[in-house]
Design a protein around this motif. Sequence first.
Motif, PDB file in Angstrom:
ATOM      1  N   THR A 113       6.453   3.385  -4.501  1.00  0.00           N
ATOM      2  CA  THR A 113       5.952   2.717  -5.694  1.00  0.00           C
ATOM      3  C   THR A 113       5.484   1.325  -5.336  1.00  0.00           C
ATOM      4  N   VAL A 114       4.258   0.998  -5.724  1.00  0.00           N
ATOM      5  CA  VAL A 114       3.746  -0.335  -5.410  1.00  0.00           C
ATOM      6  C   VAL A 114       4.500  -1.384  -6.209  1.00  0.00           C
ATOM      7  N   ALA A 115       4.547  -2.597  -5.666  1.00  0.00           N
ATOM      8  CA  ALA A 115       5.342  -3.662  -6.268  1.00  0.00           C
ATOM      9  C   ALA A 115       4.815  -4.090  -7.628  1.00  0.00           C
ATOM     10  N   SER A 116       3.569  -3.770  -7.939  1.00  0.00           N
ATOM     11  CA  SER A 116       3.056  -4.079  -9.270  1.00  0.00           C
ATOM     12  C   SER A 116       3.654  -3.155 -10.322  1.00  0.00           C
ATOM     13  N   ASP A 117       4.226  -2.015  -9.895  1.00  0.00           N
ATOM     14  CA  ASP A 117       4.863  -1.069 -10.821  1.00  0.00           C
ATOM     15  C   ASP A 117       6.378  -1.039 -10.681  1.00  0.00           C
ATOM     16  N   ASP A 132      -3.319 -19.648  15.528  1.00  0.00           N
ATOM     17  CA  ASP A 132      -3.373 -18.357  14.839  1.00  0.00           C
ATOM     18  C   ASP A 132      -2.248 -17.444  15.294  1.00  0.00           C
ATOM     19  N   VAL A 133      -1.761 -16.649  14.348  1.00  0.00           N
ATOM     20  CA  VAL A 133      -0.827 -15.560  14.649  1.00  0.00           C
ATOM     21  C   VAL A 133      -1.370 -14.307  13.982  1.00  0.00           C
ATOM     22  N   MET A 134      -0.813 -13.163  14.321  1.00  0.00           N
ATOM     23  CA  MET A 134      -1.236 -11.925  13.682  1.00  0.00           C
ATOM     24  C   MET A 134      -0.696 -11.884  12.259  1.00  0.00           C
ATOM     25  N   SER A 135      -1.543 -11.428  11.333  1.00  0.00           N
ATOM     26  CA  SER A 135      -1.249 -11.516   9.909  1.00  0.00           C
ATOM     27  C   SER A 135      -1.747 -10.271   9.177  1.00  0.00           C
ATOM     28  N   HIS A 136      -0.989  -9.835   8.161  1.00  0.00           N
ATOM     29  CA  HIS A 136      -1.464  -8.747   7.299  1.00  0.00           C
ATOM     30  C   HIS A 136      -2.686  -9.193   6.530  1.00  0.00           C
ATOM     31  N   GLY A 137      -2.615 -10.368   5.919  1.00  0.00           N
ATOM     32  CA  GLY A 137      -3.771 -10.967   5.275  1.00  0.00           C
ATOM     33  C   GLY A 137      -3.875 -10.807   3.783  1.00  0.00           C
ATOM     34  N   ASP A 138      -3.152  -9.845   3.181  1.00  0.00           N
ATOM     35  CA  ASP A 138      -3.315  -9.638   1.740  1.00  0.00           C
ATOM     36  C   ASP A 138      -2.038  -9.045   1.137  1.00  0.00           C
ATOM     37  N   LEU A 139      -0.955  -9.777   1.255  1.00  0.00           N
ATOM     38  CA  LEU A 139       0.336  -9.286   0.761  1.00  0.00           C
ATOM     39  C   LEU A 139       0.480  -9.556  -0.736  1.00  0.00           C
ATOM     40  N   ILE A 140      -0.251  -8.772  -1.509  1.00  0.00           N
ATOM     41  CA  ILE A 140      -0.179  -8.815  -2.971  1.00  0.00           C
ATOM     42  C   ILE A 140       0.596  -7.587  -3.451  1.00  0.00           C
ATOM     43  N   PRO A 141       1.039  -7.559  -4.708  1.00  0.00           N
ATOM     44  CA  PRO A 141       1.873  -6.448  -5.177  1.00  0.00           C
ATOM     45  C   PRO A 141       1.278  -5.064  -4.954  1.00  0.00           C
ATOM     46  N   GLY A 142      -0.017  -4.900  -5.115  1.00  0.00           N
ATOM     47  CA  GLY A 142      -0.621  -3.589  -4.954  1.00  0.00           C
ATOM     48  C   GLY A 142      -0.643  -3.089  -3.530  1.00  0.00           C
ATOM     49  N   ASN A 143      -0.338  -3.969  -2.567  1.00  0.00           N
ATOM     50  CA  ASN A 143      -0.345  -3.579  -1.157  1.00  0.00           C
ATOM     51  C   ASN A 143       1.051  -3.485  -0.565  1.00  0.00           C
ATOM     52  N   VAL A 144       2.064  -3.550  -1.425  1.00  0.00           N
ATOM     53  CA  VAL A 144       3.446  -3.535  -0.965  1.00  0.00           C
ATOM     54  C   VAL A 144       4.206  -2.436  -1.697  1.00  0.00           C
ATOM     55  N   LEU A 145       4.915  -1.593  -0.955  1.00  0.00           N
ATOM     56  CA  LEU A 145       5.716  -0.534  -1.548  1.00  0.00           C
ATOM     57  C   LEU A 145       7.169  -0.978  -1.666  1.00  0.00           C
ATOM     58  N   VAL A 146       7.792  -0.586  -2.787  1.00  0.00           N
ATOM     59  CA  VAL A 146       9.183  -0.935  -3.058  1.00  0.00           C
ATOM     60  C   VAL A 146      10.021   0.337  -3.065  1.00  0.00           C
ATOM     61  N   ALA A 147      11.183   0.262  -2.426  1.00  0.00           N
ATOM     62  CA  ALA A 147      12.155   1.354  -2.451  1.00  0.00           C
ATOM     63  C   ALA A 147      13.479   0.773  -2.915  1.00  0.00           C
ATOM     64  N   GLY A 148      13.843   1.018  -4.175  1.00  0.00           N
ATOM     65  CA  GLY A 148      14.998   0.354  -4.749  1.00  0.00           C
ATOM     66  C   GLY A 148      14.706  -1.124  -4.878  1.00  0.00           C
ATOM     67  N   ASP A 149      15.518  -1.948  -4.226  1.00  0.00           N
ATOM     68  CA  ASP A 149      15.231  -3.381  -4.213  1.00  0.00           C
ATOM     69  C   ASP A 149      14.869  -3.849  -2.808  1.00  0.00           C
ATOM     70  N   ARG A 150      14.320  -2.927  -1.978  1.00  0.00           N
ATOM     71  CA  ARG A 150      13.950  -3.235  -0.602  1.00  0.00           C
ATOM     72  C   ARG A 150      12.464  -2.975  -0.379  1.00  0.00           C
ATOM     73  N   LEU A 151      11.951  -3.485   0.705  1.00  0.00           N
ATOM     74  CA  LEU A 151      10.571  -3.226   1.099  1.00  0.00           C
ATOM     75  C   LEU A 151      10.466  -1.808   1.634  1.00  0.00           C
ATOM     76  N   GLY A 152       9.609  -0.992   0.995  1.00  0.00           N
ATOM     77  CA  GLY A 152       9.476   0.398   1.385  1.00  0.00           C
ATOM     78  C   GLY A 152       8.308   0.686   2.298  1.00  0.00           C
ATOM     79  N   GLY A 153       7.377  -0.253   2.415  1.00  0.00           N
ATOM     80  CA  GLY A 153       6.207  -0.050   3.256  1.00  0.00           C
ATOM     81  C   GLY A 153       5.101  -1.013   2.866  1.00  0.00           C
ATOM     82  N   VAL A 154       4.023  -1.017   3.641  1.00  0.00           N
ATOM     83  CA  VAL A 154       2.879  -1.876   3.362  1.00  0.00           C
ATOM     84  C   VAL A 154       1.597  -1.051   3.413  1.00  0.00           C
ATOM     85  N   LEU A 155       0.644  -1.426   2.574  1.00  0.00           N
ATOM     86  CA  LEU A 155      -0.633  -0.734   2.483  1.00  0.00           C
ATOM     87  C   LEU A 155      -1.777  -1.687   2.818  1.00  0.00           C
TER      88      LEU A 155
END
Length: 299
Positions: free
Chosen positions: A112-116, A194-217
């Motif tokens: 589930t994305v973090a926006s939901d 510079d370091v390596m970066s995801h670049g767009d860590l907004i709610p729609g690009n982050v998955l939540v599992a319970g109250d933990r990070l479930g993955g990144v999109l």
Amino acid sequence: MTMHEDQLDVTTDTVATLVAEQFPQWSGREIRLLASTGTVNAIFRIGNDLSARFPLRPADAAEASAILEREARASAELARISRFPAPEPVALGKPGAGYPMPWSVQTWLSGTVASDADASGSNAFAEDLAAFISALREADTGGRLFDGDNRGGVLTRHDAWMATCFTQSEGLLDVPRLRRAWSHFRALPRRSPDVMSHGDLIPGNVLVAGDRLGGVLDTGGFGPADPALDLISAWHLLRPGPRETLRRALDCDELEWERGKAWAFEQAVGLVWYYVESNPTMSGLGRRTLDRILESTEY
């Protein structure tokens, strides 16, 4: 209502035809359009284990294909580095069936994305975000440097865009206060490489599992950038307590923290007015992020 004046129309019938013509091994699988607040691609599921991303705006097909190839390499690299699930590239499609752009296929991540699924109050979620960002920062840049015009380079190069945003935001936001804030942000010096970066860590690009990070999109933007860029997650995704947890875990000094706030501010101001009618969820994200930023300091 479409989000962009030049937005392309992509239907499940079009996708089914493209899949059947270009990837017959997947022909007959159910094609489903995913409801999404995303602004760059229409996303379709192909069966249970794949997803396809179709650019919403027209561009030169050859240039777009080169970009998709670069994004596929970036996604594969991030997936190798991340301890959290991330989509992996599977195939690149070509224009056809009336659709004029190349498109991409990735593995499907459940969740589930973090926006939901709001994990903004979770310290464990903040610690996971910090672990993800740390792993990216520790990855080898291979001598690569930030080479784009988007977020992650020089703040002052966004002055013209911010001027447009302030004009468009009249009647929507407290523009004089926003101008004062940008005057502060744009002057922040850059002292870290510079370091390596995801670049767009907004709610729609982050998955939540319970109250933990479930993955990144949306990992195709993975690349070298300002170390502060991924700190936009502090303002897009977290409330004050977990935000401080993230800051402590990443050992951010005051300058880096403020630059992260600056990148989040630059993104949020544009979201509010551009999507106020066409994508209320994204516009609302911009407002919430701005509120968090402006509540943290007086400008």
